[in-house]
Design an enzyme around this catalytic site. Structure first.
Site, PDB file in Angstrom:
ATOM      1  N   LYS A  13       0.834  -1.201   0.000  1.00  0.00           N
ATOM      2  CA  LYS A  13       0.000   0.000   0.000  1.00  0.00           C
ATOM      3  C   LYS A  13       0.868   1.250   0.000  1.00  0.00           C
ATOM      4  CE  LYS A  13      -3.894  -2.293   2.202  1.00  0.00           C
ATOM      5  NZ  LYS A  13      -4.460  -2.799   3.457  1.00  0.00           N
ATOM      6  N   GLN A  61      -4.904  -1.394   9.506  1.00  0.00           N
ATOM      7  CA  GLN A  61      -4.856  -2.743   8.944  1.00  0.00           C
ATOM      8  C   GLN A  61      -5.502  -3.735   9.905  1.00  0.00           C
ATOM      9  OE1 GLN A  61      -3.804  -3.497   5.868  1.00  0.00           O
ATOM     10  NE2 GLN A  61      -4.125  -5.689   6.103  1.00  0.00           N
ATOM     11  N   ASP A 110     -11.385   3.030   3.861  1.00  0.00           N
ATOM     12  CA  ASP A 110     -11.822   1.628   3.831  1.00  0.00           C
ATOM     13  C   ASP A 110     -13.336   1.524   3.675  1.00  0.00           C
ATOM     14  OD1 ASP A 110      -9.998  -0.507   3.949  1.00  0.00           O
ATOM     15  OD2 ASP A 110      -9.540  -0.127   6.055  1.00  0.00           O
TER      16      ASP A 110
END
Ligand code: GUN
Length: 302
Positions: free
Chosen positions: A56, A100, A123
């Site tokens: 990422k 995460q 997200d």
């Protein structure tokens, strides 16, 4: 087998999306001075998570973003993680925050997710964004990256108009199954969500013009589950033993028997190289979208 006419190439499409994000980012910076900023928090040393987070950060730099990573030890308290999130919420250089998952057991994942400012929740897991997607307010929502990427793949092969198509989503997770079903519904599909208690799952799948498999069971979806001409999107990433490659070797496989499915499907995504690369591309797109919104600019379609 030659699958080139039927394979939906996620690597190729994701590269297109990332190239567009990079190009638009350059324009945004030149015209406004705003540099999209993405912050990723990772707690602990789970090797798979470390790999995801590293890729990422690398992709964010490729896009021309300001990229920050906080790697915290496994025993970091929930309080401290929440404070990192609050500080990033207040940081004007940061437009996207990703924590995460999974987090260590002593940290309440939902509490952390709901502490992320909804307008930096790239997200799409915050209740505000879940609610916007559920009510069809897609223009101001953040849509979770994996379903958003899957929709791009579907539209690449079927075009923009999906009206009236039967879609069966296998799996009801908050990260994939439910948001995927909402996106297909917003695109005027007739949507059924199937799960472990569904009766006659194979029969139901055979009614679908679009099958999305997101259950985490290796190659569960077989050739005869697929209606001739259907489009198959495989979200599963399963590591299985591969003795044919040597002692102790493993390989990645999806939730769909890909070779079998291609006997009937018009189009299908492989694993790896299908949905996987799209997830990270859409994280970049969501972060860019957030920067555009904060600069009061129109948001391009990806
Ligand atoms: N872990 C596995 N997939 C994801 C994801 O899409 N977002 C976050 N934050 N963590 C994950």
């Amino acid at each position: 087998m030659d699958d080139s006419g039927k394979r939906i190439d996620g690597k190729l499409v994701s590269a297109d999306v990332v190239a567009k994000v990079a190009q638009e980012t350059k324009k945004l910076i030149d015209e406004t001075g705003v540099i999209p900023g993405l912050a990723v928090i990772i707690v602990g040393e789970e090797p798979a998570s470390q790999v995801y987070v590293a890729s990422k950060g690398k992709k964010a730099k490729e896009c021309g973003f300001h990229s920050v990573q906080h790697t915290l030890p496994t025993d970091t308290s929930e309080r401290d993680v929440l404070q990192y999130v609050r500080d990033l919420n207040e940081d004007p250089a940061i437009h996207g925050i990703l924590v995460q998952l999974p987090l260590p057991d002593h940290i309440d994942e939902n509490k952390v997710i709901q502490t992320i400012a909804a307008d930096k929740d790239v997200d799409g897991f915050h209740y505000t964004n879940v609610g916007k997607l559920g009510t069809g307010d897609l223009s101001s929502a953040f849509v979770p990256c994996t379903p958003a990427g899957s929709m791009i793949l579907i539209r690449r092969v079927l075009g923009d108009d999906l009206s009236g198509l039967n879609a069966v989503v296998i799996g009801r997770s908050n990260i994939v199954g439910k948001p995927m079903a909402n996106l297909l519904l917003a695109a005027n599909c007739t949507v059924t969500i199937a799960h472990s208690r569904t009766k006659d799952l194979s029969g139901l799948a055979r009614t679908a013009d679009i099958v999305v498999a997101a259950v985490g069971r290796p190659e569960m979806v077989k050739a005869d589950w697929i209606k001739p001409g259907a489009t198959v999107i495989d979200v599963g990433i399963n590591r299985v033993d591969a003795p044919e490659r040597g002692d102790g070797k493993t390989r990645l496989t999806g939730d769909v028997d890909y070779e079998g499915a291609l006997e009937n499907a018009a189009f299908a995504t492989p694993v790896p190289g299908g949905v996987g690369p799209m997830t990270i591309a859409l994280l970049m797109a969501n972060t860019f979208t957030s920067a555009c919104r904060s600069a009061g600019r129109d948001v391009p379609q990806f």
